[in-house]
Design a protein around this motif. Structure first.
Motif, short mmCIF file in Angstrom:
data_model
loop_
_atom_site.label_atom_id
_atom_site.label_comp_id
_atom_site.label_asym_id
_atom_site.label_seq_id
_atom_site.Cartn_x
_atom_site.Cartn_y
_atom_site.Cartn_z
N GLY A 34 0.73 -1.30 0.05
CA GLY A 34 -0.06 0.05 -0.16
C GLY A 34 0.87 1.08 -0.13
N LEU A 35 2.14 1.20 0.49
CA LEU A 35 3.05 2.35 0.51
C LEU A 35 4.06 2.36 -0.70
CD1 LEU A 35 3.65 2.57 4.17
CD2 LEU A 35 2.06 3.92 2.88
N CYS A 36 4.19 1.41 -1.33
CA CYS A 36 5.33 0.85 -2.53
C CYS A 36 4.58 1.17 -3.80
CB CYS A 36 6.09 -0.23 -2.36
SG CYS A 36 7.39 -0.39 -3.62
N ASP A 37 4.89 2.02 -4.40
CA ASP A 37 4.18 2.24 -5.83
C ASP A 37 5.17 2.24 -6.98
OD1 ASP A 37 5.03 4.77 -5.44
OD2 ASP A 37 3.30 5.76 -5.81
N CYS A 38 6.44 1.69 -6.75
CA CYS A 38 7.41 1.60 -7.61
C CYS A 38 6.79 0.61 -8.82
CB CYS A 38 8.64 1.06 -7.10
SG CYS A 38 9.51 2.36 -6.03
N ARG A 39 5.95 -0.26 -8.57
CA ARG A 39 5.57 -1.22 -9.62
C ARG A 39 4.59 -0.55 -10.81
NH1 ARG A 39 3.42 -6.37 -6.34
NH2 ARG A 39 5.45 -6.80 -5.11
N ILE A 40 4.25 0.83 -10.46
CA ILE A 40 3.38 1.71 -11.10
C ILE A 40 4.23 2.48 -12.01
CG2 ILE A 40 1.30 3.10 -11.35
CD1 ILE A 40 0.29 2.08 -8.72
N PHE A 41 4.55 2.11 -13.26
CA PHE A 41 5.55 2.94 -14.08
C PHE A 41 4.84 4.26 -14.87
CE2 PHE A 41 7.17 -1.35 -15.10
CZ PHE A 41 7.97 -1.47 -13.91
N HIS A 49 7.77 2.22 -22.47
CA HIS A 49 8.61 2.05 -21.24
C HIS A 49 8.97 0.67 -21.26
CE1 HIS A 49 4.82 2.10 -19.47
NE2 HIS A 49 5.38 0.87 -18.80
N LYS A 50 9.98 0.27 -20.58
CA LYS A 50 10.61 -0.98 -20.22
C LYS A 50 11.15 -1.29 -19.05
CE LYS A 50 13.31 -4.96 -22.49
NZ LYS A 50 14.31 -5.18 -23.54
N ASP A 51 10.71 -2.22 -18.18
CA ASP A 51 11.32 -2.62 -17.05
C ASP A 51 12.62 -2.95 -17.31
OD1 ASP A 51 11.81 -2.85 -14.28
OD2 ASP A 51 10.06 -4.35 -13.77
N MET A 52 13.64 -2.44 -16.49
CA MET A 52 15.12 -2.95 -16.57
C MET A 52 15.62 -3.38 -15.25
SD MET A 52 15.85 -2.35 -19.82
CE MET A 52 17.34 -2.54 -19.97
N SER A 53 14.65 -3.62 -14.28
CA SER A 53 15.18 -4.00 -12.89
C SER A 53 15.62 -5.42 -12.60
CB SER A 53 13.80 -3.75 -11.85
OG SER A 53 13.14 -2.64 -12.18
N SER A 54 16.61 -5.52 -11.75
CA SER A 54 17.15 -6.81 -11.24
C SER A 54 16.05 -7.51 -10.46
CB SER A 54 18.32 -6.59 -10.77
OG SER A 54 19.04 -7.82 -10.48
N PHE A 55 16.08 -8.79 -10.33
CA PHE A 55 14.89 -9.62 -9.89
C PHE A 55 15.30 -9.37 -8.21
CE2 PHE A 55 13.57 -13.58 -7.72
CZ PHE A 55 12.30 -13.21 -7.89
N PHE A 56 16.69 -9.31 -7.90
CA PHE A 56 16.76 -9.30 -6.32
C PHE A 56 17.28 -7.91 -5.76
CE2 PHE A 56 17.83 -13.70 -7.58
CZ PHE A 56 17.05 -14.38 -6.52
N SER A 57 17.04 -6.86 -6.60
CA SER A 57 17.33 -5.45 -6.44
C SER A 57 15.94 -4.83 -5.88
CB SER A 57 17.65 -4.87 -7.60
OG SER A 57 17.75 -3.51 -7.38
N TYR A 58 16.35 -4.12 -4.91
CA TYR A 58 14.98 -3.25 -4.40
C TYR A 58 14.73 -2.21 -5.07
CZ TYR A 58 15.51 -6.42 -0.38
OH TYR A 58 15.36 -7.72 0.32
#
Length: 198
Positions: A34-41, A49-58
């Motif tokens: 509910g506080l983390c909205d980093c998944r909403i690009f 846009h393209k998600d370039m995040s690493s799986f184990f990265s915060y």
């Protein structure tokens, strides 16, 4: 039914489960639901846009690119951590090609212009602007208002053109200058004859 025991799991599962459990707990602590909205690009018009995040990265990493005919203005790659983005999403601005101005020029001369760039049309001596002198590159890549034209028009005093620099200013074409000089010479001869008769 016998209770499920962790010790009954395979040896590999026993070592993997605590690691996954710990990873999940840390994720909830660093990014509560509910506080983390980093998944909403942040989305952009005329681009993707393209998600370039690493799986184990915060840290969430998003890269942007524009559709054909548009140029990226801003950071092409932005990051998000703990609901905070490193910078606003970039914008995709339209590109306008250089307008062709016959017998004139532009206040800013280059091959391409970015929305909402504005230029002024300046006509050569002896020519007047037909249309709007100021035009702007619009979001669809078209100049607005329409690109004007430079049309030949007589300047003040050109009806009584004499010779020299004034003649050249009013008649930029060599063939016109030659004809005007011949007419002027003929008018002088006629005037001279008229004086002799009187």
């Amino acid at each position: 039914m016998a209770p499920l025991r962790l010790c009954a799991m395979a040896p590999n599962s026993q070592s993997t489960f605590p690691a996954l459990f710990l990873f999940g707990v840390l994720t909830l602590l660093l990014c509560p639901s509910g506080l983390c909205d980093c998944r909403i690009f942040p989305s952009i018009a005329h681009g993707s846009h393209k998600d370039m995040s690493s799986f184990f990265s915060y840290t969430t990493v998003v890269q942007y690119e524009c559709d054909e005919g548009y140029v990226l203005v801003g950071e092409s790659k932005i990051t998000c951590r703990n609901s905070h983005w490193s910078s606003p999403a970039p914008e995709c601005k339209a590109l306008c090609l250089k307008p062709e101005i016959k017998n004139g020029s532009l206040s800013v001369d280059k091959d391409q212009y970015v929305e909402p760039e504005n230029v002024t049309v300046q006509c050569n001596d002896g020519y007047g602007v037909i249309g709007s002198q100021s035009i702007t590159c619009s979001e669809n890549g078209i100049w607005f208002p329409a690109v004007p034209k430079c049309k030949w028009e007589f300047q003040m005093g050109c009806e009584q053109v004499l010779v020299g620099s004034k003649l050249l200013q009013c008649l930029p074409y060599p063939e016109d200058v030659k004809k005007a000089l011949e007419v002027y010479k003929l008018s002088l001869e006629i005037g001279h004859l008229c004086k002799n008769e009187t």
